[in-house]
Design an enzyme around this catalytic site. Structure first.
Site, PDB file in Angstrom:
ATOM      1  CB  SER A   1      -8.752   1.478   5.883  1.00  0.00           C
ATOM      2  OG  SER A   1      -9.406   2.722   5.906  1.00  0.00           O
TER       3      SER A   1
ATOM      4  CB  SER B   1      -8.015   4.122   2.940  1.00  0.00           C
ATOM      5  OG  SER B   1      -7.194   3.381   3.848  1.00  0.00           O
TER       6      SER B   1
ATOM      7  CE  LYS C   1      -3.855   2.103   2.621  1.00  0.00           C
ATOM      8  NZ  LYS C   1      -4.781   1.939   3.764  1.00  0.00           N
TER       9      LYS C   1
END
Length: 496
Positions: free
Chosen positions: A183, A159, A78
């Site tokens: 998330s 997210s 990420k």
């Protein structure tokens, strides 16, 4: 072996050890899949040279016979994790051009374990969002489609939307995510993948771009519960560079996956039966409860009375911490700086840099956070939210003290929605998507989302299990038993 990118971590690990494939072959299969899936916008910084170099090193290590579990396995990282020599933007324009000279502890641990980094994954800006639509790179797209409607793109959640999309589409074998209010778990539920948020302090936050420091926690996003156990062990461990990192031994989580949950007490919280919750979610929850009961668990009704205050408390505490953390982005030390006009001073530089560098959602949360921390409102909002947080944590402690081993809830109040369907609406409507997940972050507990079925439109629906602090092994085993019972094997159709 064909379609190597479709393997999970455990399958690929075993294939590597049997000599049925090599890390270089696995990595090339994933890189090829990534290049063919640009329409998903999951990978925002590809690192093929680094990937192939690490894959070759992993193959050499495997030949020596002393390779750890993650050795040679291609994963995505990420964009919130700092990676040495590779752009790390947190999906924000304000960090455009930032290339760290250091590696986050989690990504370093994965590298030390021989994992192969394929590149950086899309996300909501500074991890603020539930749909991946706040990213400066543009939104990631779910590989799933509503049945019979390939023309309506869906959100992969947020997210960690890029991570979820990449894992669901078999662009990588697994990915890192972060979870501040859901998330990891919400995008996992939206994409038919598995995501675990470990106990706060289990994984180091050092080198992870901060959103809300008392809530942020890294975790794996994978294709199965077994894969989550393998990757979580590699990501976990004490880090003296992170003062909130727990100095605890890391168990062999995979070895704890027996599937035997006889005698375990599973709590069903009455407060999670929300008014207006879709019948499909209620039905899935009831089916999951019945499956755990059939596996030998005892089902008990429980109460978490302060749950209704979790969302408002979270949306005071998280923005407050964000406003403090994001104050460092001023255009002076690193990242993007706005173009100034003659006569502009330092105040104008701050204002223009932040106005141009931060997206609307980040600005919204920074403003809210600054407001609740301001003189005259600190006690009315921030301190009150902190007290509510303590009460929410106490609710869980009371339930676990009464003998409950895990809590079963829905992961999300709906299946994935269409891109653009909610982004222009009242932002509070988007915040409500976190209704089942934020309590876990506020209490610092481990929580896992796993796919359990499809809705009437053929989209994945997930269930969430919440565990006792530091007992991720037991939580993973309960999730493994549920995974065995659901038999979920659905995959998105290939349209991209």
């Amino acid at each position: 072996m064909s379609d190597l990118n479709k393997l999970g971590l455990a399958e690929a690990r075993d294939a590597l050890r049997k000599g049925e494939t090599t890390s270089v072959e696995l990595t090339k299969a994933c890189l090829s899949a990534i290049d063919k899936a640009d329409a998903l916008n999951a990978f925002v910084h590809k690192t093929p040279e680094i990937a192939l170099e690490r894959a070759a090193a992993a193959d050499a290590r495997l030949q020596q016979g002393d390779a750890p579990a993650m050795c040679g396995l291609p994963v995505g990282i990420k964009d919130l994790f700092c990676t040495k020599g590779v752009a790390s933007q947190a999906a924000s324009k304000i960090l455009e051009g930032f290339v760290p000279e250091y590696e986050s502890t989690v990504s370093q641990q994965l590298a030390d374990n021989g994992a192969v980094m394929l590149g950086k994954l899309n996300m909501d800006e500074f991890a603020m969002g539930s749909s991946n639509e706040t990213s400066t790179y543009g939104n990631a797209v779910s590989p799933w489609r509503r049945r019979g409607n390939d023309d309506a793109p869906l959100t992969p959640g947020g997210s960690s939307g890029g991570s979820a999309a990449a894992v669901a589409a078999d662009l990588c074998l697994a990915a890192t995510g972060t979870d501040t209010g859901g998330s990891i778990r919400q995008p996992a539920a939206f994409t038919g993948t598995v995501g675990i948020k470990p106990t706060y302090g289990r994984c180091s936050r050092w080198g992870v771009v901060a959103f809300a420091s008392s809530l942020d926690q890294a975790g794996p996003m994978t294709k199965s519960v077994r894969d989550a156990a393998i990757m979580l062990e590699a990501m976990s461990g004490h880090d003296p560079k992170d003062s909130t990192s727990a100095d605890l031994a890391v168990p062999n989580f995979e070895a704890m996956l027996t599937g035997d949950i006889r005698g375990k007490k599973i709590g069903i919280p009455k407060e999670y039966h929300m008014e207006g919750m879709p019948a499909e979610i209620e039905k899935l929850w009831a089916e999951g409860t019945a499956m755990l009961n059939a596996a030998g668990a005892e089902i008990v009704d429980i109460s978490l009375p302060h749950t209704k205050y979790a969302l408002p408390a979270y949306y005071v505490i998280a923005p407050a911490e964000a406003s403090s953390n994001l104050a460092r982005y001023d255009g002076v030390r690193y990242g993007n700086r706005a173009t100034l006009e003659a006569g502009d001073g330092i105040t104008e530089m701050y204002e223009k840099t932040r106005a141009q560098g931060f997206g609307d959602e980040v600005q919204r949360r920074v403003m809210v956070g600054t407001y609740v921390l301001s003189a005259g409102f600190y006690d009315a909002y921030y301190n009150r939210a902190r007290r509510v947080r303590s009460l929410i944590k106490q609710d869980f402690e009371n339930v676990f003290a009464a003998g409950v081993d895990a809590i079963l809830t829905p992961a999300t109040p709906s299946a994935a929605f269409g891109l653009g369907e909610m982004s222009d609406a009242d932002p509070v409507a988007m915040y409500l998507l976190d209704v089942f997940t934020v309590t876990v972050n506020l209490a610092g507990l481990p929580g896992i989302a796993l796919p359990a079925g499809l809705d009437s439109q053929g989209l994945p629906l997930g269930l969430q299990l919440i565990g006792r602090p530091w007992e991720e092994g037991d939580l993973l085993n309960t999730a493994y038993a549920l995974e065995q019972s659901t038999g979920f094997v659905a995959k998105p159709g290939k349209w991209w």
